[in-house]
Design an enzyme around this catalytic site. Structure first.
Site, short mmCIF file in Angstrom:
data_model
loop_
_atom_site.label_atom_id
_atom_site.label_comp_id
_atom_site.label_asym_id
_atom_site.label_seq_id
_atom_site.Cartn_x
_atom_site.Cartn_y
_atom_site.Cartn_z
CB CYS A 77 -6.44 -0.35 5.37
SG CYS A 77 -4.75 -0.98 5.19
CG HIS A 92 -1.97 -1.02 1.21
ND1 HIS A 92 -3.03 -1.01 2.08
CD2 HIS A 92 -2.17 -2.11 0.41
CE1 HIS A 92 -3.83 -2.03 1.84
NE2 HIS A 92 -3.33 -2.71 0.83
CD GLU A 131 -1.75 4.11 3.50
OE1 GLU A 131 -2.89 4.33 3.94
OE2 GLU A 131 -1.52 3.34 2.54
#
Length: 160
Positions: free
Chosen positions: A91, A61, A63
């Site tokens: 998330c 992801h 991040e």
């Protein structure tokens, strides 16, 4: 006593635009367009965009990629005093990494109603069991951040 952090909206927007540019790079590769930058001492030390498909890595992801990049850049697995700018609400997987890497502040753009854990599906960062507190601010350039996602999925649906 801890000094309150002064929030600079124009600075937040500047770094969110950097994250949006990374999201566009991901979209060009067919990845869900989410981008992130990690800032420490006023400088970008980590960059990332979603790349789980191209990288065959479900943890890739935006991040995760930005935090990994930053940790390598500063040669430290902890990133105290840093701010993570991400175009979409994190998330649960990314939220855990944010806490463990000691990011001080997360600024996100669009809400993620299905899986976001900063605001949409609970407030992970306020849980008492966490040993690190993260400041959260959502809605920075939310329209732009949401639009790039909407356009991506609209185009994907049109392809069938």
């Amino acid at each position: 006593m801890r000094q309150p952090q002064i929030i600079d909206r124009s600075r937040d927007q500047h770094f969110m635009r950097e994250a949006l540019a990374l999201a566009a790079q991901g979209a060009a590769m067919g990845e869900v367009p989410v981008g992130a930058v990690l800032v420490q001492g006023g400088e970008i030390v980590g960059r990332g965009f979603n790349c789980p498909i191209s990288g065959s890595d479900p943890s890739a992801h935006a991040e995760m990629v930005a935090i990994r990049n930053a940790a390598q850049s500063v040669s430290n697995y902890r990133l105290p005093g840093s701010t993570l700018y991400v175009t979409l609400e994190p998330c649960s997987m990314c939220a855990g990494l944010i806490v463990h890497s000691r990011v001080a502040r997360v600024v996100f753009g669009a809400l993620e109603p299905k899986a976001g854990v900063a605001q949409s599906q609970g407030q992970f960062f306020t849980q008492g069991f966490l040993n690190h507190r993260v400041m959260i601010e959502g809605g920075v350039l939310a329209e732009e951040c949401g639009a790039i996602l909407s356009e991506f999925f609209k185009a994907r649906r049109a392809k069938g």
